[in-house]
Design a protein around this motif. Structure first.
Motif, short mmCIF file in Angstrom:
data_model
loop_
_atom_site.label_atom_id
_atom_site.label_comp_id
_atom_site.label_asym_id
_atom_site.label_seq_id
_atom_site.Cartn_x
_atom_site.Cartn_y
_atom_site.Cartn_z
N LEU A 81 0.82 -1.21 0.00
CA LEU A 81 0.00 0.00 0.00
C LEU A 81 0.86 1.26 0.00
O LEU A 81 0.51 2.26 -0.63
CB LEU A 81 -0.92 -0.02 1.22
N LEU A 88 -6.39 6.41 -3.01
CA LEU A 88 -7.14 5.27 -2.51
C LEU A 88 -8.58 5.70 -2.26
O LEU A 88 -8.82 6.67 -1.53
CB LEU A 88 -6.53 4.74 -1.22
N ALA A 152 -3.31 4.15 6.34
CA ALA A 152 -3.14 4.60 4.96
C ALA A 152 -2.68 6.05 4.91
O ALA A 152 -1.79 6.42 4.13
CB ALA A 152 -4.44 4.42 4.18
N VAL A 159 -6.47 9.75 0.49
CA VAL A 159 -7.53 8.77 0.77
C VAL A 159 -8.88 9.45 0.68
O VAL A 159 -9.08 10.52 1.27
CB VAL A 159 -7.35 8.13 2.15
#
Length: 239
Positions: A81, A88, A152, A159
């Motif tokens: 990731l 994302l 993340a 994101v």
């Protein structure tokens, strides 16, 4: 579970989510927007205990979900990731109808409401749905979804989280649904997550999803038209 990746040209985003990600993927595929990803499990699977963090990656505990995820990473040409160079997009944590399951909240209703008379909102004591206790319960219920987004963001990713269709099945409490999704929204904003919130555009005077944006013969999902609205919002943000 069917992913909706399309990789004929470089992907513009990675889509990871539950079944609510389906209409987004179908809309992108239909519009020829290159992306990787799609739904990797059911809504109930992505609130708590569904992943383990790694230094620059995550591992999904359900083998099928992790297998889909690894396929998406391969399509993007990254090992984890943390190597992602596109935004994302996720629906994790916004399964508000699951959080709002009526039976789970019976203990918090006042006695007179449980016996049939009205008391406060949806039978709760006045102020309960805006209380610290309610917020703590909701955050605890979706704790690992919040942890996923936090991880993340810690990896430096852009994101975006997509709020759910405004649909409440019979087994869920509408007042809890509405209040819970706002708590998740505020928690994610505090993490620096961008929120795709189409409520003002997709609801009618009742506050619930307009019929033409609901999946037929289904009580919780949005349809392709709803997915197209989400996609338009994402593209308007530069994805």
């Amino acid at each position: 579970m069917t992913p909706y990746s399309t990789t004929t040209t470089p992907s513009r985003f990675l889509l990871l989510g539950d079944s609510h990600a389906g209409p987004i993927g179908r809309a992108a595929k239909g519009a020829g927007i290159p992306f990787s990803g799609g739904p990797i499990g059911a809504v109930r699977e992505f609130n708590a205990g569904f992943f383990d963090p790694r230094e620059d990656d995550v591992v999904f505990r359900k083998p099928e979900a992790d297998r889909f995820y690894r396929t998406f990473l391969d399509e993007l040409g990254v090992a984890g990731l943390g190597g992602l160079d596109v935004p994302l997009v996720s629906t994790f944590g916004f399964s508000a109808h699951f959080v709002a399951t009526t039976e789970n909240w019976q203990v918090y209703r006042v006695r007179s409401a449980r016996e049939g008379s009205d008391k406060g909102v949806a039978g709760f004591a006045p102020g309960f749905l805006s209380s610290g206790l309610f917020e703590d319960i909701v955050r605890a219920t979706v704790r690992d979804a919040l942890a996923f987004y936090r991880h993340a963001r810690g990896l430096g990713l852009r994101v975006l989280a997509v709020m759910p269709p405004q649909r409440v099945p019979a087994q869920s409490d509408p007042a809890v649904f509405m209040a819970a999704q706002d708590i998740v929204r505020e928690a994610l904003l505090a993490l620096g997550v961008e929120i795709v919130d189409l409520r003002a555009r997709v609801t009618d005077e009742t506050g619930f999803q307009r019929p033409e944006l609901c999946e037929a013969d289904d009580v919780i999902h949005g349809n392709l038209a709803f997915g197209r609205l989400i996609l338009a919002d994402l593209l308007g943000r530069g994805l």
